[in-house]
Enzyme design. Sequence first.
Site, short mmCIF file in Angstrom:
data_model
loop_
_atom_site.label_atom_id
_atom_site.label_comp_id
_atom_site.label_asym_id
_atom_site.label_seq_id
_atom_site.Cartn_x
_atom_site.Cartn_y
_atom_site.Cartn_z
N HIS A 83 52.72 -22.38 -0.77
CA HIS A 83 53.12 -21.08 -1.31
C HIS A 83 54.56 -20.73 -0.96
CE1 HIS A 83 51.62 -19.37 2.65
NE2 HIS A 83 52.64 -18.56 2.45
N ASP A 219 47.45 -26.11 1.87
CA ASP A 219 48.64 -25.29 1.59
C ASP A 219 49.90 -25.92 2.20
OD1 ASP A 219 50.41 -23.29 0.98
OD2 ASP A 219 49.21 -21.67 1.81
N SER A 642 54.33 -18.26 7.78
CA SER A 642 53.87 -19.21 6.78
C SER A 642 54.71 -20.48 6.86
CB SER A 642 53.98 -18.61 5.38
OG SER A 642 53.05 -17.58 5.20
#
Length: 714
Positions: A83, A219, A642
């Site tokens: 992402h 991810d 992240s």
Amino acid sequence: MKLLKLFILFLSFPILAQQGGMWVPSMLEGMNESEMQQLGMKMTAEDIYDTNTSSLKDAIVHFDGGCTAEIISPKGLLLTNHHCGYDAIQNHSSIEHDYLQDGFWAKSQNEELPNPKMVATLIVSIHDVTNTVLEGVSQLTSEAEKQKKIQENSNRIQKSFPKESWQENKIKTFYEGNQYLLFVTETFKDIRLVGAPPSSIGKFGSDTDNWVWPRHTGDFSIFRIYADKNNKPAEYSKDNVPYTPKHFLPISLDGISEGDFTMVFGFPGRTQEYLPSFAVEQIINTLNPAKIEIRDAALKVQDGFMRKDKAIKIQYASKYARIANYWKKWIGESQGLKKSDAVQLKKDFETEFQKRVVAQGKQDTYGNLLSDFEKNYKAINDYALARDYFIEVVYRNTELLNVGFRLYQLEQIYKTKGEQAFNDRKENTVKSLENFYKDFNVNVDKQVFEKLIALYGQKSPLIPTEFKTMDYGKTTDEIYSKSKLTSYKNLQSLLSGEASKVIKALHKDKGYQLVKKLADNFYENISPKYDAIDLEIGGLQRDYMKAQLELFPDGRFFPDANSTLRITYGQVKGYHPSDAVYYETSTHLEGVMEKYIPGDYEFDVPAKLIELYKTKNYGPYAENGKIPVCFIATNHTTGGNSGSPALDANGNLIGLNFDRVWEGTMSDIHYDPEICRNIMVDIRYVLFIIDKYAGAENLIDEMQMVHPKKSTKK
């Protein structure tokens, strides 16, 4: 400073190992180092941060300003979340070459794809400059004067502090303005896309599974840093070469077990752990509900179009994910704050705080802090709510209004700086909007506009008078049929010519007229009052933080996150989300197959992954005949973490941080070790996808695999 000496003294106290907190890596010696070692860490503070020799911090990258990445090979290979790389993957995608759907793998460096404007920043060193920044501040009376002096001092220090010509100095505030640190940084500007799994792996579960556990999302995406022939930052050039890092992370193939030490190293964005109870009540009861309702309306419209049209799905995939991310986070945050009784806990702390103020004779200094907080949060309530409505409706979630607002800012430049500045900004605006309109669909945005402008008119305080009686459907039809903001070609026409002509044309445009009314109202009736009260609250928060450090010498205070380099440590650990329910620490490929729904937008599985599962072609990445996918631990993370590496006790890479559990999303405001868990992709799943699924052995060959647990047993 006396305050900082007190805090350093506090850090040296021997205490039982705890968890929670986001700590500056240059300040780990003492309490943090001891805690980490009690939790199982085998390293020293110098192994993590050192400016004289290579250390872990030399492999940690601030990725494109909003995420974290880590260097995992001697050739500058970067690992981050899918992402985090999503925009780049989308920009390289088309109907013919849909890398979002099919994935992308460069089998040689010649196939790696450049990404204009993408940057990767490394921290060279960290320095405490508190005393110099605060010179001449204490004798000033108004908060505005203090902030002006601090900014002047900071600018002077940033310009004069020693650095190399290719480096930058950046000063950041800590402990609500009670400490200032200067970061010497290096920013690389040639970052190339190397690999990405299809979204059915990298985004598996999509928005349904976002913020929840159990999770089965791969991810991750892979990039590479390029440098000039001297290994220094440089703009993109075909002559650039892969960057040679001071340190890269070895990768452990030994996996994780319950109770293992974990450390997440990255750039957390923003936390608010020391807010008073009045602020938390306002977030739960006023601000979050409004933002949730706005984004819920926008998401329902976009989702309806994306499910019916593949081209729209490509256009809006990244935007939808961005909107949905915090929509769902705010929902979980509010629920978590209520469930953990955060407001009452804050009030209990404030009662004890007031007792200590009296006991230590600090009434003149700190006695009115809480009552002043209460007064100011009551005063700011409507302005804060009106501000959020403007930001969410005009700036973030309605694309036509967003374009209009950028043109409004262009008009302000003309008024304040003249025609030349206007023309320069206009040219840049027109260029930047070309990519914007590539992913703009007028039918989607029209429906979003109608929903959100109605919410704005019906529920936002401090709105222009005509909005109270507006026919929202009629207004929508009129604007989207007549405004030139609905296409790039028409926008270019609208902005062509000399400045005075452009301004006249803007004032005749129906879409711009609406934006101007909204923006004028915001800057005249909302922003000035909000900013004035918020400035006072900021001063109170600084004094409140200082008071906590003074009055609670046995307390545990870490600086709030502010997008600077931090470490957070904990252990692999399950949790009880509700009565009679327990979540284990790890998920496996079996869970992917259990969720599999053929052709589904969120839960489809690639045919090759199904084949690998059926044949058990797992290579060296399986454990007890299963492929691990994700795991959880007690690391205190937030947005910006992240892509952060999850490291084992020896500093080896074991996972990739990408999310938090639903029950613990309130950790930005209140960290509860019982239910707050961060979610990581197991590095063995990453390697399995690269190796067995993608066949990108060229990337595997770059990495250094280790077996620390097996070495320990020997």
